[in-house]
Design a protein around this motif. Structure first.
Motif, short mmCIF file in Angstrom:
data_model
loop_
_atom_site.label_atom_id
_atom_site.label_comp_id
_atom_site.label_asym_id
_atom_site.label_seq_id
_atom_site.Cartn_x
_atom_site.Cartn_y
_atom_site.Cartn_z
N MET A 188 0.84 -1.19 0.00
CA MET A 188 0.00 0.00 0.00
C MET A 188 0.88 1.25 0.00
O MET A 188 1.79 1.40 0.82
CB MET A 188 -0.91 -0.02 1.23
N LEU A 189 0.60 2.17 -0.92
CA LEU A 189 1.45 3.33 -1.11
C LEU A 189 1.53 4.20 0.14
O LEU A 189 2.61 4.69 0.50
CB LEU A 189 0.93 4.16 -2.29
N ALA A 190 0.41 4.40 0.82
CA ALA A 190 0.41 5.22 2.04
C ALA A 190 1.37 4.64 3.08
O ALA A 190 2.14 5.38 3.71
CB ALA A 190 -1.00 5.33 2.60
N ASN A 191 1.34 3.33 3.26
CA ASN A 191 2.23 2.69 4.24
C ASN A 191 3.69 2.84 3.84
O ASN A 191 4.57 3.01 4.70
CB ASN A 191 1.86 1.21 4.38
N GLN A 192 3.96 2.75 2.55
CA GLN A 192 5.35 2.91 2.06
C GLN A 192 5.87 4.31 2.41
O GLN A 192 6.99 4.47 2.89
CB GLN A 192 5.38 2.68 0.55
N LEU A 193 5.05 5.31 2.17
CA LEU A 193 5.45 6.69 2.45
C LEU A 193 5.63 6.91 3.95
O LEU A 193 6.61 7.55 4.39
CB LEU A 193 4.41 7.65 1.90
N LEU A 194 4.72 6.37 4.75
CA LEU A 194 4.81 6.53 6.20
C LEU A 194 6.04 5.82 6.77
O LEU A 194 6.68 6.30 7.70
CB LEU A 194 3.54 6.01 6.87
N THR A 195 6.38 4.67 6.19
CA THR A 195 7.58 3.95 6.63
C THR A 195 8.84 4.77 6.37
O THR A 195 9.74 4.85 7.22
CB THR A 195 7.68 2.59 5.89
N THR A 196 8.89 5.41 5.21
CA THR A 196 10.04 6.27 4.90
C THR A 196 10.14 7.42 5.89
O THR A 196 11.23 7.75 6.39
CB THR A 196 9.90 6.83 3.47
N ILE A 197 9.02 8.03 6.21
CA ILE A 197 9.01 9.15 7.17
C ILE A 197 9.48 8.67 8.53
O ILE A 197 10.32 9.30 9.19
CB ILE A 197 7.60 9.77 7.26
N ASN A 198 8.95 7.52 8.96
CA ASN A 198 9.31 6.97 10.27
C ASN A 198 10.80 6.64 10.34
O ASN A 198 11.47 6.94 11.35
CB ASN A 198 8.46 5.73 10.56
N GLN A 199 11.32 6.04 9.30
CA GLN A 199 12.75 5.69 9.28
C GLN A 199 13.62 6.94 9.32
O GLN A 199 14.68 6.95 9.96
CB GLN A 199 13.05 4.86 8.03
N THR A 200 13.17 8.00 8.64
CA THR A 200 13.92 9.26 8.65
C THR A 200 13.95 9.86 10.04
O THR A 200 14.99 10.34 10.51
CB THR A 200 13.30 10.25 7.65
N ILE A 201 12.80 9.82 10.72
CA ILE A 201 12.71 10.35 12.09
C ILE A 201 13.63 9.56 13.02
O ILE A 201 14.35 10.13 13.86
CB ILE A 201 11.26 10.30 12.60
#
Length: 744
Positions: free
Chosen positions: A1-14
């Motif tokens: 799911m695209l939303a989850n992919q984007l949120l994972t990237t944000i979380n990993q960056t944080i």
């Protein structure tokens, strides 16, 4: 799911930033910055392909589609951000902007929370609720737009020159309505894509949403120059004037969710012209500061403290331990106070500020003020704007002075919107008609071509007959109910006329009387009744005695159904000081009170749930009335709990509060009709006596001094008897009564 992919990237960056997880303000701020920058860099690749991230972000700032504070944040963290965002360099080649728009809508329902030594996302809606960011389904926006551009033209006094029309959505989200307008202008009016796109204006508090709107509108055509875009599309709160403060950090305001800050307004930018069409689905939120919602965003245990005085102590304690959270709390709270003062006193909103401020009311007034006199306003709104007593002044202004011409009522039972299925909304159209009439369509549940929906014409006389006190629209389940309701009102009286001496009230408030309320009983306290404890003809419907101690006082704690009759001291979870209660209730001197649940819904199995109790403390979730004559009180209870009354009541209830204002307008048979003697089940007596004997039997804990010896001890049958007796006194036919019973 695209939303989850984007949120994972944000979380990993944080996580790579090694932020102090215990400082939730720092974590949330950085998460918001990273989220906006990731999505902006992706959006920029659609608008300005083949640029580096820093160049893309700079272009967005130049075009007014991103605050420069985000660019400053990027420069401070560019190495980390470039590395994290690199996998998305060819995003626009893999995914369409429609894919991203859908993913972004999904992302809005997820918020980051810090726990232990990690961060994670969970489904949370506090920030989303504050912004009212629930986007309109494409099929619904297209239906509204087609009706606006195609169908209304046939009955509108003046014709709109769509070739030169200015069209705005003042809360546009990701541009669903504007995209539908553009398609319709091209397909129905023969306007080119470029000309259609250049007629559109949009405002939203969310920079990412505005970017997506612009991309969708100008896909496949030449992007206009920077001046055009910045004049047509604005990031900010359309309800607030522009502050023009040079020191305002708008990016910081956005990431903190402070969309009601005086510095976040853009009203001046859209007030400088008139629009031929104002269209959209404005937020439906109450504009009020709620400390529990605020602290829930920051994973603070303060949100779990149910009593306000306890929260106040806890909030004061974080002044030293969490100074950033405390400072943000004060700023956030002040924003709402300042906005409320502005809305009530500045003269821009003169009709939509009755009662508690609601965004849908304010946006309706704003839309009508920026629309040309010959233009069209088409809005999706909460039904309460047409049916709730608090909105009576606003509604009558809309009807008499602002060309309210068509209303289509919907309930959300089929989940048109991804919100509570009990929610009710309407589509309202304002335009100057050839004939000055109001057409209304009730009971819709599915999206379709609005011109094909059956509607009925409501006259001024019809409206005044049904709601004589407020002159509002009824909330009906179908158009067919209207003729039934008109006959019931014509042939009966109203509660206010028949029972003018009733004394209404709602007495104990958890916040106002917090210092006198205790969790544990004592010799100096008495128990407090809550709405969820009330059933029909009983105050022992549910209990807190069997609820675990750690769950009893949680937000929206649930009680358990009662299996046995309990003492109120063990049944209740709150108790009030006796001396305080005497002061609160000093104007309520009758020994008995008729009480009912204040919180209800027309979609519930029963809307009115009432009983009679010996006068006692009750929370704000309980409404009550007293009257001197016990025969009146018993009769009123029989009427209230009857299926006929409940069926009619549904047409009055627009929200979830069953208040005195609604009750006093309800049609009830004249008292003299209840004095009629009939032979009912072998006993000749007045209808009044037949009813109150059965009501008294259903209240076995109170001795009303009424002879009940001839009644059979069958509660279900006695309730059926009361239902039939009340319905027949209303003048309801047998066929109508059968249909009413079947509706429950």
């Amino acid at each position: 799911m695209l939303a989850n992919q984007l949120l994972t990237t944000i979380n990993q960056t944080i996580e790579k930033m090694c932020l102090p997880v215990e400082n939730t303000v720092i974590v949330k701020r950085n998460e918001s910055y990273i989220r906006v920058l990731l999505l902006s860099s992706i959006n920029g690749s659609y608008l300005f392909p083949n640029l580096e991230i820093n160049q893309t972000l700079a272009k967005l700032v130049e075009y007014g589609l991103l605050y420069d504070g985000f660019l400053d944040y990027y420069h401070k963290n560019s190495e980390l951000i470039n590395s994290a965002f690199e996998p998305y360099s060819d995003f626009s080649k893999k995914y369409s902007i429609e894919d991203l728009s859908k993913a972004y809508s999904d992302m809005l329902s997820m918020e980051m929370h810090a726990s232990s030594n990690s961060t994670n996302y969970d489904r949370q809606k506090d920030r989303r609720d504050a912004a009212g960011a629930y986007y309109t389904p494409n099929s619904l926006s297209e239906s509204v737009v087609k009706h606006t551009i195609r169908d209304i033209e046939k009955s509108c006094k003046s014709k709109i020159d769509f070739q030169n029309a200015n069209i705005i959505d003042p809360s546009c989200g990701c541009g669903e309505f504007l995209i539908s307008v553009k398609k319709e202008l091209c397909s129905h009016c023969g306007i080119s894509e470029e000309e259609a796109a250049n007629r559109l204006y949009g405002v939203d508090t969310d920079p990412v949403a505005i970017q997506i709107t612009v991309i969708r509108i100008f896909s496949n055509i030449q992007l206009p120059n920077q001046e055009h875009i910045s004049n047509h599309f604005h990031i900010g709160n359309a309800l607030y004037p522009s502050s023009n403060s040079p020191d305002a950090d708008l990016a910081q305001l956005y990431v903190d969710g402070r969309i009601y800050s005086p510095d976040y307004g853009v009203l001046n930018a859209i007030m400088n012209k008139k629009y031929e069409i104002v269209i959209g689905n404005p937020p439906w939120e109450k504009i009020r500061f709620e400390d529990r919602k605020f602290f829930r965003q920051y994973s603070s245990p303060i949100a779990d403290i149910t009593k306000k005085d306890g929260r106040s102590i806890a909030i004061e304690s974080i002044k030293k331990t969490q100074p950033q959270l405390y400072s943000l709390y004060l700023e956030y709270k002040k924003d709402f106070e300042v906005f409320k003062k502005y809305a009530l006193n500045k003269g821009i909103f003169t009709k939509s500020t009755c009662g508690e401020l609601n965004t849908y009311s304010l946006f309706t007034e704003l839309s009508l003020r920026i629309c040309s006199t010959s233009g069209i306003v088409a809005l999706i709104l909460k039904s309460a704007i047409m049916t709730s007593p608090v909105n009576s002044r606003l509604f009558n202004w809309l009807r008499k002075e602002k060309n309210l011409s068509e209303v289509f009522f919907f309930d959300n039972s089929k989940k048109i919107f991804d919100i509570d299925s009990r929610e009710q909304f309407c589509i309202a159209f304002f335009y100057p008609r050839v004939q000055n009439t109001l057409n209304v369509s009730f009971g819709n549940t599915s999206i379709g071509q609005l011109s094909g929906f059956h509607s009925v014409e409501l006259s001024e006389r019809d409206i005044k007959l049904i709601n004589p006190e407020t002159c509002l629209l009824p909330g009906l389940n179908s158009n067919a109910e209207l003729s039934f309701l008109k006959r019931i009102y014509s042939n009966n009286s109203t509660f206010a006329q028949e029972f003018p001496d009733c004394h209404f009230g709602r007495l104990v408030h958890l916040t106002l009387h917090a210092n006198s309320i205790f969790n544990e009983p004592s010799e100096s306290t008495i128990p407090i009744l809550e709405g969820k404890m009330i059933g029909q003809y009983t105050s022992n419907y549910s209990t807190f005695s069997t609820v675990d101690a750690d769950k009893k006082y949680l937000h929206k704690s649930k009680s358990n159904l009662s299996s046995v009759t309990e003492d109120l001291t063990s049944q209740c979870r709150y108790h009030i000081d006796i001396s305080a209660w005497k002061q609160i209730s000093k104007n309520y001197n009758e020994p008995y009170s008729l009480v009912w649940r204040d919180l209800t819904s027309s979609s519930n199995s029963r809307t009115m749930i009432a009983t009679i109790v010996r006068h006692m403390p009750s929370l704000q979730s309980v409404q009550l009335l007293q009257c001197k004559n016990i025969r009146d009180l018993l009769l009123i209870l029989g009427i209230f709990n009857s299926k006929a009354f409940d069926y009619i009541l549904r047409s009055k209830l627009s929200g979830i509060d069953l208040t005195q204002k609604i009750i006093i307008q309800m049609p009830v048979p004249k008292k003299e009709k209840f004095e009629t003697s009939i032979d009912f089940k072998g006993k000749i007596d007045s209808i009044w006596n037949h009813i109150i004997r059965r009501v008294a039997f259903l209240l076995p804990t109170i001795d009303f001094g009424i002879d009940l010896s001839s009644l059979q001890p069958n509660s279900a049958q006695l309730i059926e008897d009361i239902d039939w007796l009340v319905a027949s006194t209303y003048g309801i036919t047998n066929d109508e009564y059968d249909a009413i019973v079947q509706s429950f």
